[in-house]
Structures are given as C-alpha cells and as structure tokens.
Design a protein around this motif. Structure first.
Motif, PDB file in Angstrom:
ATOM      1  N   LYS A 188       0.814  -1.048   0.033  1.00 58.96           N
ATOM      2  CA  LYS A 188      -0.091   0.008   0.006  1.00 58.96           C
ATOM      3  C   LYS A 188       0.933   1.127   0.031  1.00 58.96           C
ATOM      4  N   ALA A 189       1.835   1.367   0.676  1.00 60.57           N
ATOM      5  CA  ALA A 189       2.823   2.315   0.836  1.00 60.57           C
ATOM      6  C   ALA A 189       3.379   2.618  -0.425  1.00 60.57           C
ATOM      7  N   ASP A 191       2.056   1.679  -3.543  1.00 55.78           N
ATOM      8  CA  ASP A 191       1.100   2.433  -4.356  1.00 55.78           C
ATOM      9  C   ASP A 191       0.978   3.756  -4.223  1.00 55.78           C
ATOM     10  N   ASP A 192       1.029   4.339  -3.077  1.00 51.10           N
ATOM     11  CA  ASP A 192       0.853   5.696  -2.760  1.00 51.10           C
ATOM     12  C   ASP A 192       1.964   6.417  -3.077  1.00 51.10           C
ATOM     13  N   SER A 193       3.073   6.081  -3.291  1.00 47.72           N
ATOM     14  CA  SER A 193       4.241   6.706  -3.334  1.00 47.72           C
ATOM     15  C   SER A 193       4.816   6.924  -4.884  1.00 47.72           C
ATOM     16  N   ASP A 237       8.554   6.642 -11.772  1.00 49.63           N
ATOM     17  CA  ASP A 237       7.871   6.183 -10.693  1.00 49.63           C
ATOM     18  C   ASP A 237       8.286   4.768 -10.438  1.00 49.63           C
ATOM     19  N   HIS A 255      10.636   8.674  -2.499  1.00 49.17           N
ATOM     20  CA  HIS A 255      10.274   8.184  -1.438  1.00 49.17           C
ATOM     21  C   HIS A 255      11.329   7.208  -0.879  1.00 49.17           C
ATOM     22  N   GLU A 276       9.677  12.119   1.364  1.00 51.19           N
ATOM     23  CA  GLU A 276       8.970  11.165   2.061  1.00 51.19           C
ATOM     24  C   GLU A 276       9.821   9.848   2.560  1.00 51.19           C
TER      25      GLU A 276
END
Length: 363
Positions: A188-189, A191-193, A237, A255, A276
């Motif tokens: 999840k981390a 996917d959000d980064s 990405d 990130h 981040e």
C-alpha cells in the motif's frame, strides 16, 4: 535573530556537526559565523569555503565586523593574489579565520606548509557548495566541528539535515507491524508513493522482495543490477529494493522505505535522500526508535486493510513460497539470523526468523 540562527545556536551544546538547509536572505552567514566563533577559542583556526569570490569577499566583510576589537584576524583567500603571497601573509599575521573558494583552496592545499597549518583546523564551514565539493572537503579536512550550509539537501554519510529547513512537506514516519501484516502495508505504501528506494537488511531479502513486488504493484520494479539501476535512474515512478547503495546516488527519489532496523548512521544517511520517508519495523525492533529520539519522526498506527488487499497479498506470498526451493528459503532464513544476531539474542532472533518465514509461507 533569524530562525536559521536560532536553530543553529540551539544545537551548539549537543552537536559538533550540522547540516543546515537555508536560502539566501535567511541570515545563514551570520548564523555560521557566530556559531564558529562560539565553538572555538580565539587562536583556533576556522576555515569557511564559499562558492564564489564574490561570496567569499562578502563573508570576509561580515566576519571582520564581528571580530573587531578581538584578537581574531580574517583573511580572504581569493584568486586576486598568488597562493604563495597569500600563504606568506597568513604566516606573518597569524590569520585564524580563513575564507576561500574551492578552487583557490585546492591550489593552496598543494603547498606543504598550508597543508600542515590545516592540521590544526578546528572548524570547517561550507556555504552553498555542490555535493561533490562538500563531501571532498569533509574527507580531506577533518575538523572537530563542521557546518554544512546549502539551499538544497544532498546525501552526506552519517548526517541528517536540520528539521527546520527540510524541503517543504518532508517527513519521516515510523510504523511497527508484525510480519504477517507488513507485506500488505508495504504494498500500500508503494502504491501511494512516487519513485521509491526500499532498503532491506540482506541481499537475500532484496532478491525475494524484488521478485514478490514485481507481481504486487502496478509500476516498474527493477532488479539490482547495472541494467536495473539505469532503468530506475531513468524512471519516474520505479521501485528499487537494495540492502545498501554502495556508492550509488539517485537524485530524484521521492520516497525512501527502510524495512527492518539498521544502524543509526545508515538510517540518518538514507532518510536524507527523499522528502517522504517510512521506517517499517517488526514489534521486536521497536527499540530502534530510541536511537533516533533526536530526529523528528511521526509514529503512525498501521491502518486496517481491506479484505481484497489482504487476499491478494496472501495469494502472491503463497505463489512466491511455492516458486522458492528449500535451499533459497534456507538462505533467506540464515541471512536473516546472521543479520539480527549482531543486535539481539540468538533465541529471540530465531523466533522472529520463524515468524518471518511463516508470514511468507502463510502457514
């Protein structure tokens, strides 16, 4: 007094080395001049390295005003005079605050007498130099106290930038979760980064996580080889799992995720890479956060996962476990044990290693 000056002076008693991110006009020149004077005795040698002759001249003017009426003497080492003449002047008048540029300093360091003088250096300050120049000076001129001022952050081993002047929005988060939940939370981390570097304890873990997350995230995950490194460097990405950068640099990472504990020095270095940052620890590693108590870290509670997310992760873990032969699992297990037995009792480590494998095999 400006915020920059307050931030630096507040740390004088507890820190010998500081990195400060500040822009022109925020009072950084006075901040490091006052700091240098406070941290040294009147006959100690201070060296300030500025990016240009104009900057060096301006700093020298400011320094002369501050030391007026004291025993301290300021000398500006710029390229308008020959290095030999500057050295003679320096020796004759016992100058103890030197302001130079990287180019002129490089020339002066080729003179044996000047190198000998620099062995007595007590304070080194760099002002808006690039990353390579700064690192080279810190290595070449070790001093009891060093101050690095810049309008942007870059990696310097074992050092973290002062929180007051991080990039806008930069945060370090920490999350403690059992291995059974970690894989879904990391997915999840990611996917959000944005572009992400993920640090793991061992090379064996890097291979496993790379293979696993290639199937779990909807974005490019690169292998840890020369081709993968170049692909990650060019991607916007991408994700790269590593155990250590080994001298590699990636300037546009948004990130950083640290999975498992490492040394404090490694963590400080890695958290300086991106805006981040997330530290993911198993419950038995929670004590690692005590080593980072002087760093502003936001502790977060792992969020509840939707059943669909959990199901997908479990299926991928089952598949990964089936594809791994017993020798590979054994190497992964042994690498885990070898890594953590340097920090915890063997009995504790083996118990945690068993839980780690159980999370993978979903037993």
């Amino acid at each position: 007094m400006s915020l920059v000056q307050e931030a630096v002076l507040d740390r004088l008693e507890t820190h010998n080395d500081l990195n400060i991110k500040a822009k022109a006009g925020q009072g950084k020149t006075l901040a490091y001049l006052i700091t240098a004077l406070e941290k040294t005795k009147s006959d100690d040698l201070i060296l300030i390295v500025a990016s240009t002759n104009l900057s060096a001249t301006h700093i020298a003017d400011q320094a002369r005003k501050l030391v007026q009426g004291t025993k301290r003497q300021v000398h500006c080492l710029v390229s308008t005079e020959s290095p030999e003449r500057q050295l003679q002047y320096f020796e004759r008048w016992r100058m103890n605050i030197l302001i130079s540029t990287p180019l002129r300093l490089h020339t002066l360091l080729s003179l044996p007498d000047f190198r000998t003088m620099c062995e007595k250096l007590k304070m080194l300050v760099t002002d808006d130099l690039d990353a390579l120049e700064t690192r080279a000076l810190l290595d070449q001129l070790p001093a009891p106290h060093t101050l690095v001022f810049s309008n942007k952050r870059f990696q310097i081993k074992n050092r973290l930038w002062i929180d007051h002047f991080r990039e806008e929005g930069q945060v370090i988060r920490a999350m403690v979760a059992p291995y059974a939940k970690q894989f879904a939370l990391i997915r999840k981390a990611l996917d959000d980064s944005g572009k992400a570097l993920v640090f793991l304890p061992t090379t064996e873990a890097v291979w496993f996580y790379t293979d696993l997350f290639k199937r779990m995230v909807q974005r490019p995950v690169f292998d840890l080889d020369s081709r993968g490194e170049e692909g990650f460097r060019q991607s916007r990405d991408g994700v790269l799992f590593v155990s250590d950068l080994g001298g590699l640099e990636f300037s546009d990472v948004s990130h950083v995720i640290q999975i498992g504990r490492c040394s404090r020095e490694q963590c400080v270095d890695r958290m300086s890479i991106a805006n981040e940052n997330l530290i993911v620890l198993a419950p038995f590693e929670r004590d690692f956060l005590n080593q980072l108590s002087d760093i502003q870290i936001r502790k977060i509670v792992p969020r509840a996962l939707e059943s669909e997310e959990t199901r997908k992760v479990k299926n991928e873990l089952k598949r990964a476990a089936r594809l791994m032969d017993k020798k590979t699992l054994k190497r992964l297990y042994q690498a885990y044990v070898n890594y953590y037995t340097t920090m915890y009792e063997t009995k504790v480590v083996k118990k945690e290693a068993d839980e780690f494998l159980q999370a993978i095999e979903n037993v």
